[in-house]
Write a protein that holds these residues in place. Structure first.
Motif: not given
Length: 183
Positions: A18-21, A33-34, A38-41, A45-49
């Protein structure tokens, strides 16, 4: 360097899909890089937040920090990405190269910011007091100092992730920076 594969939408969790979309809609493509976060669950999200938090720095100031830090950390990915973003923020090619050197002779306030970001990064937080004094004398506040250091940390995480994984750069390459040395 290890062969670190960039995950695809089909290989990540539904949350990261969903974040990819969202990223593809916002950026126009999914930066490698983004995707690597996503190799991590939770890391993407943490980085973008964390990247979206309120700050006392404006977009141009944030790009000054991003460019100076990425240069010190020799992150080709972030230099390429932030060269493109720096141009979108109104910096010229020449100004971007100067910022990467940790200076901005074209603007006294941005010069103090570039010097601070470079010095904090090079000295891992043991910042030269004269650099801090110059930062304050140029009109920045303690709030700006804290926000700058927070941004240095955030950019360093991305720099380290790319330097460790070596995923392909999918932005136009940043020009090579020729540093002059005094003999």
């Amino acid at each position: 360097m290890i062969n670190f594969q960039v995950p695809t939408k089909e290989t990540v969790s539904p949350t990261n899909q969903a974040i990819f979309e969202q990223l593809e809609k916002k950026v126009g493509f999914l930066p490698n890089l983004y995707a690597t976060y996503a190799h991590s669950e939770n890391a993407l999200k943490n980085h973008l937040d964390f990247s979206a938090v309120n700050t006392s720095l404006n977009n141009k100031e944030k790009e000054v920090v991003n460019l100076a830090v990425s240069q010190v950390n020799e992150c080709l990915y972030c230099l390429a990405a932030h060269t493109a973003i720096g141009k979108m923020s109104g910096f010229t090619d020449e100004q971007i190269l100067e910022i990467r050197k940790g200076q901005a002779s074209f603007d006294n306030k941005l010069d103090a910011l570039a010097k601070l970001a470079k010095n904090v990064t090079e000295n891992r937080g043991k910042t030269d007091p004269a650099v801090i004094e110059n930062f304050f004398n140029s009109g920045y506040t303690k709030e700006n100092l804290v926000d700058t250091i927070e941004l240095v940390g955030l950019k360093t995480i991305s720099n380290y992730l790319h330097r460790t994984t070596g995923v392909p750069v999918d932005f136009p390459s940043a020009p090579e920076l020729k540093l002059t040395t005094i003999s």
